[in-house]
Motif scaffolding. Structure first.
Motif, short mmCIF file in Angstrom:
data_model
loop_
_atom_site.label_atom_id
_atom_site.label_comp_id
_atom_site.label_asym_id
_atom_site.label_seq_id
_atom_site.Cartn_x
_atom_site.Cartn_y
_atom_site.Cartn_z
N HIS A 25 0.81 -1.22 0.00
CA HIS A 25 0.00 0.00 0.00
C HIS A 25 0.85 1.27 0.00
CE1 HIS A 25 -2.94 -3.00 1.39
NE2 HIS A 25 -3.83 -2.22 0.82
N VAL A 26 2.08 1.17 0.49
CA VAL A 26 3.02 2.30 0.48
C VAL A 26 4.23 1.88 -0.35
CG1 VAL A 26 4.62 3.64 1.93
CG2 VAL A 26 2.24 3.35 2.64
N ALA A 27 4.75 2.84 -1.10
CA ALA A 27 5.83 2.54 -2.04
C ALA A 27 7.10 2.07 -1.33
CB ALA A 27 6.13 3.78 -2.88
N PRO A 28 7.78 1.08 -1.88
CA PRO A 28 9.03 0.61 -1.28
C PRO A 28 10.05 1.74 -1.16
CG PRO A 28 8.29 -0.86 -3.03
CD PRO A 28 7.42 0.35 -3.10
N ARG A 29 10.81 1.69 -0.09
CA ARG A 29 11.92 2.63 0.16
C ARG A 29 11.47 4.09 0.23
NH1 ARG A 29 13.29 -1.02 -3.42
NH2 ARG A 29 12.92 0.37 -5.18
N SER A 30 10.17 4.32 0.49
CA SER A 30 9.70 5.70 0.58
C SER A 30 9.58 6.19 2.02
CB SER A 30 8.34 5.85 -0.11
OG SER A 30 7.31 5.20 0.61
N ARG A 31 9.78 5.30 2.99
CA ARG A 31 9.65 5.73 4.39
C ARG A 31 10.69 6.79 4.74
NH1 ARG A 31 11.17 1.99 9.62
NH2 ARG A 31 12.06 3.76 10.78
N ALA A 32 10.22 7.88 5.37
CA ALA A 32 11.10 8.96 5.83
C ALA A 32 10.69 9.34 7.25
CB ALA A 32 11.00 10.16 4.90
N ASP A 33 11.63 9.24 8.19
CA ASP A 33 11.30 9.45 9.60
C ASP A 33 11.28 10.93 9.96
OD1 ASP A 33 11.28 6.72 9.77
OD2 ASP A 33 13.26 6.55 10.71
N LEU A 34 10.25 11.31 10.75
CA LEU A 34 10.18 12.67 11.27
C LEU A 34 10.97 12.79 12.57
CD1 LEU A 34 7.61 12.35 9.39
CD2 LEU A 34 6.55 14.09 10.83
N GLY A 35 10.86 11.80 13.45
CA GLY A 35 11.53 11.82 14.74
C GLY A 35 10.74 11.00 15.74
N ARG A 36 11.22 11.01 16.99
CA ARG A 36 10.58 10.26 18.07
C ARG A 36 9.66 11.18 18.86
NH1 ARG A 36 15.70 9.41 19.14
NH2 ARG A 36 15.48 10.52 21.13
N VAL A 37 8.59 10.57 19.38
CA VAL A 37 7.62 11.32 20.20
C VAL A 37 7.34 10.53 21.47
CG1 VAL A 37 5.28 12.24 20.32
CG2 VAL A 37 6.56 12.38 18.18
N GLY A 38 7.35 11.22 22.60
CA GLY A 38 7.01 10.60 23.87
C GLY A 38 5.60 10.95 24.30
N THR A 39 5.10 10.20 25.27
CA THR A 39 3.78 10.46 25.84
C THR A 39 3.93 11.31 27.09
OG1 THR A 39 2.88 8.40 24.97
CG2 THR A 39 1.73 9.36 26.83
N GLY A 40 3.05 12.30 27.24
CA GLY A 40 3.13 13.21 28.37
C GLY A 40 1.82 13.34 29.11
N VAL A 41 1.89 14.08 30.22
CA VAL A 41 0.73 14.35 31.07
C VAL A 41 0.39 15.83 30.96
CG1 VAL A 41 -0.16 14.33 33.44
CG2 VAL A 41 1.39 12.51 32.65
N ALA A 42 -0.89 16.12 30.78
CA ALA A 42 -1.34 17.51 30.63
C ALA A 42 -2.46 17.82 31.61
CB ALA A 42 -1.84 17.75 29.21
N VAL A 43 -2.57 19.09 31.95
CA VAL A 43 -3.70 19.59 32.73
C VAL A 43 -4.20 20.86 32.05
CG1 VAL A 43 -2.96 18.62 34.93
CG2 VAL A 43 -2.18 20.91 34.27
N ARG A 44 -5.36 21.32 32.45
CA ARG A 44 -5.89 22.57 31.90
C ARG A 44 -4.96 23.72 32.29
NH1 ARG A 44 -10.29 21.76 33.85
NH2 ARG A 44 -10.33 23.20 35.61
N ALA A 45 -4.69 24.60 31.35
CA ALA A 45 -3.81 25.73 31.61
C ALA A 45 -4.33 26.55 32.79
CB ALA A 45 -3.71 26.61 30.37
N ALA A 67 13.38 17.34 6.05
CA ALA A 67 14.66 17.99 5.76
C ALA A 67 15.26 18.58 7.02
CB ALA A 67 14.45 19.09 4.72
N PRO A 68 16.60 18.78 7.04
CA PRO A 68 17.23 19.44 8.20
C PRO A 68 16.59 20.79 8.53
CG PRO A 68 18.90 18.49 6.77
CD PRO A 68 17.59 18.34 6.05
N GLU A 69 16.13 21.50 7.51
CA GLU A 69 15.53 22.82 7.74
C GLU A 69 14.21 22.71 8.51
OE1 GLU A 69 18.33 22.88 4.47
OE2 GLU A 69 16.51 21.65 4.79
N ALA A 70 13.60 21.53 8.52
CA ALA A 70 12.34 21.35 9.25
C ALA A 70 12.57 20.99 10.71
CB ALA A 70 11.52 20.25 8.58
N ARG A 71 13.81 20.71 11.10
CA ARG A 71 14.09 20.28 12.47
C ARG A 71 13.57 21.27 13.53
NH1 ARG A 71 18.13 16.32 13.69
NH2 ARG A 71 17.77 14.58 12.27
#
Length: 234
Positions: free
Chosen positions: A69-89, A218-222
């Motif tokens: 369903h997705v083209a071979p060798r097209s995967r491009a990683d954005l980065g890692r994301v962790g899970t956090g805890v939030a409260v109302r501001a 891209a590096p510019e998107a970091r």
């Protein structure tokens, strides 16, 4: 003028909207993106919904490459994301620095809002964390599940109850100024997830889709990615 269609997990919404706006301004082409839990977005593609780009967890993108369903060798990683805890501001920030204090604060909460664990990565992380703390059964009746983390944060922001908290990917907390990030889950309870973009094998705009994926990773998107809560290996 062409339209590039994106099906994306909510963890990438802030960056897709920001970089997408720049892309539209620079090229004149349109970014049409839909955001929800990664499992729901995968099912949309499998059901035949048209798309040019998928942005999901790396594992799901790899699975879609394997299934064709997705083209071979097209995967491009954005980065890692962790899970956090939030409260109302504006409400006190609970301590989430270690398992003991986090456990006590969860037990004190009147509502715990999070994405639905049947379709959302963060929901699975939260339920695994509650199991490790040994309190999943104790707080079950106080859990409120939402289609995705953005929906959970919108509910938390609009609520007026006391001692309510939300848990989802950091990238779904930081874009909402009406909620505040108390912190990420402690390392021993945390699971950080790599999010990736992939070119849909049946894309109607493959060249433009590849161009957008290149901009997104891209590096510019970091700086945009980092501000949204993404982490990198280097």
């Amino acid at each position: 003028m062409a339209t590039i269609r994106i099906l994306s997990g909510g963890a990438a919404q802030a960056v897709v909207e920001k970089i997408g706006a720049d892309f539209q301004r620079d090229t004149g082409h349109v970014i049409s993106a839909e955001f929800s839990a990664v499992g729901a977005m995968k099912e949309k593609l499998l059901a035949g919904d048209p798309a040019d780009i998928m942005i999901l967890t790396a594992a799901l993108i790899d699975g879609l490459i394997a299934s064709g369903h997705v083209a071979p060798r097209s995967r491009a990683d954005l980065g890692r994301v962790g899970t956090g805890v939030a409260v109302r501001a504006g409400t006190p920030l609970p301590n989430v620095n270690n398992a003991g204090v986090l456990r006590a604060n969860i037990l004190a909460a009147t509502v715990i809002a999070c994405p639905d664990p049947t379709v959302a990565t963060a929901g699975k992380v939260v339920m695994n964390m509650l199991d490790k703390l040994g309190i999943a059964g104790e707080v079950r009746d106080r859990m409120r599940f939402f289609p995705n983390g953005y929906a959970a944060m919108r509910w938390l922001a609009a609520s007026t109850g006391t001692l309510e908290m939300g848990m989802t990917q950091v990238t779904e907390i930081l874009p909402n100024p009406a909620v505040a990030l108390a912190g990420q889950l402690p390392a021993d309870l945390q699971t950080k997830t790599v999010y990736s973009a992939g070119l849909v094998a049946s894309a109607s705009q493959p060249y433009l889709a590849r161009e957008f994926i290149a901009r997104l990773t891209a590096p510019e998107a970091r700086p945009v990615l980092a501000a949204a809560g993404y982490e990198f290996n280097d």
